[in-house]
Design a protein around this motif. Structure first.
Motif, mmCIF file in Angstrom:
data_model
loop_
_atom_site.group_PDB
_atom_site.id
_atom_site.type_symbol
_atom_site.label_atom_id
_atom_site.label_comp_id
_atom_site.label_asym_id
_atom_site.label_seq_id
_atom_site.Cartn_x
_atom_site.Cartn_y
_atom_site.Cartn_z
ATOM 1 N N THR A 1 -56.791 83.178 36.540
ATOM 2 C CA THR A 1 -56.613 84.600 36.290
ATOM 3 C C THR A 1 -55.378 84.784 35.427
ATOM 4 O O THR A 1 -54.483 83.946 35.409
ATOM 5 C CB THR A 1 -56.436 85.388 37.598
ATOM 6 N N GLY A 2 -55.325 85.896 34.723
ATOM 7 C CA GLY A 2 -54.164 86.162 33.879
ATOM 8 C C GLY A 2 -54.463 87.257 32.884
ATOM 9 O O GLY A 2 -55.593 87.739 32.771
ATOM 10 N N ARG A 3 -53.443 87.627 32.154
ATOM 11 C CA ARG A 3 -53.566 88.752 31.224
ATOM 12 C C ARG A 3 -53.435 88.329 29.764
ATOM 13 O O ARG A 3 -53.310 89.169 28.898
ATOM 14 C CB ARG A 3 -52.483 89.795 31.546
ATOM 15 N N ALA A 4 -53.438 87.036 29.474
ATOM 16 C CA ALA A 4 -53.264 86.576 28.102
ATOM 17 C C ALA A 4 -54.446 87.017 27.244
ATOM 18 O O ALA A 4 -55.607 86.891 27.640
ATOM 19 C CB ALA A 4 -53.125 85.061 28.058
ATOM 20 N N VAL A 5 -54.117 87.562 26.051
ATOM 21 C CA VAL A 5 -55.142 88.046 25.123
ATOM 22 C C VAL A 5 -54.753 87.611 23.720
ATOM 23 O O VAL A 5 -53.587 87.726 23.323
ATOM 24 C CB VAL A 5 -55.259 89.591 25.164
ATOM 25 N N VAL B 1 -51.292 89.194 23.347
ATOM 26 C CA VAL B 1 -50.406 89.428 24.489
ATOM 27 C C VAL B 1 -50.177 88.085 25.172
ATOM 28 O O VAL B 1 -51.134 87.428 25.598
ATOM 29 C CB VAL B 1 -51.000 90.435 25.488
ATOM 30 N N ILE B 2 -48.925 87.682 25.249
ATOM 31 C CA ILE B 2 -48.551 86.465 25.972
ATOM 32 C C ILE B 2 -47.755 86.909 27.196
ATOM 33 O O ILE B 2 -46.574 87.238 27.086
ATOM 34 C CB ILE B 2 -47.722 85.529 25.092
ATOM 35 N N PRO B 3 -48.379 86.971 28.360
ATOM 36 C CA PRO B 3 -47.675 87.470 29.548
ATOM 37 C C PRO B 3 -46.693 86.430 30.082
ATOM 38 O O PRO B 3 -46.818 85.230 29.832
ATOM 39 C CB PRO B 3 -48.804 87.734 30.543
#
Length: 260
Positions: A7-11, A18-20
């Motif tokens: 899971t994660g928010r990297a896009v 986006v590099i969280p």
């Protein structure tokens, strides 16, 4: 952990990335020649389909670490912004100590050194750009300052809820990049889709927000990095409960290149 779900928010898209903070782990660190006791996270680099005008690192220098030849490209200018610890930058034989909030501009072809003389690791941003010289304009000189010594300039019509800390005078045509700190109070917004030629690198220093990137709304928080290509529409809502602040890069003050 091998038991965790992916899971994660990297896009990563053609218009933005986006590099969280959660993916900036030890496994993705890099190292540089002629640097001692130092590692870094590369947030952006000139690359087809990605950043075109700049590179940005988070540097982590252990006590006693640093470099006597930090920059190997004589065409590169640099901007330093300290987040944690303390660094000493020696330029033309003069030492400059930068602590959290400290900012330094390094002109191209400069002879400089950087050391961590403190007792804890130092973490700072290093933004690099190939300087675009203009005939008749001198290259800007080096300078060192702390954000605490600058009064933020409020955006007109916002009652100070949206303000920018500027390290460089926008009217100074010698500079071809600006690095600023943008601050939104809780609930403040960019109420329209900014669409402009400047490429952006945004590192969230504090707080959280919902950011509009192209056609998507993305949640971001302190420690996240965003890259926005030229003309990518952008807007945001600051989520609170504290201020939302980010370190912003953009390329400015030059003609558009008509060939690669």
């Amino acid at each position: 952990m091998q038991t965790e779900l992916l899971t994660g928010r990297a896009v990563f898209t053609e218009a933005y990335a986006v590099i969280p903070k959660g993916v900036m782990m030890d496994i993705v660190t890099s190292y540089l020649p002629l640097w001692e006791n130092t590692r870094l996270w590369v947030l952006s680099r000139p690359l087809s389909g990605f950043a075109e005008t700049f590179s940005q690192y988070i540097m982590e220098v252990a006590p006693g670490g640093g470099s006597d030849r930090p920059e190997l490209d004589p065409a590169a200018e640099g901007a330093l912004f300290v987040m944690e610890g303390e660094i000493t930058v020696e330029l033309d034989g003069r030492p400059h100590v930068l602590r959290p909030g400290g900012f330094g501009f390094i002109p191209p072809a400069s002879a400089w050194r950087l050391r961590n003389h403190g007792n804890v690791p130092a973490r700072f941003h290093w933004i690099r750009k190939a300087y675009e010289a203009v005939e008749g304009l001198d290259a800007p000189e080096a300078f060192f300052i702390n954000e605490a010594d600058i009064t933020p300039a409020p955006m007109p019509g916002t009652d100070g809820k949206w303000a920018t800390t500027r390290f460089v005078d926008p009217a100074d045509m010698r500079h071809d990049m600006h690095v600023t700190i943008v601050t939104f109070e809780p609930g403040a917004v960019i109420p329209f889709a900014e669409t402009h030629v400047m490429e952006h690198g945004l590192y969230v220093l504090e707080g959280k927000a919902v950011y509009r990137l192209n056609q998507d709304w993305v949640e971001v928080e302190a420690g996240d990095f965003m890259w926005l290509r030229a003309f990518c529409p952008q807007a945001c809502y600051a989520g609170g409960p504290g201020n939302f602040r980010y370190l912003l890069y953009k390329d400015v003050n030059r003609h558009m290149r008509l060939s690669r």
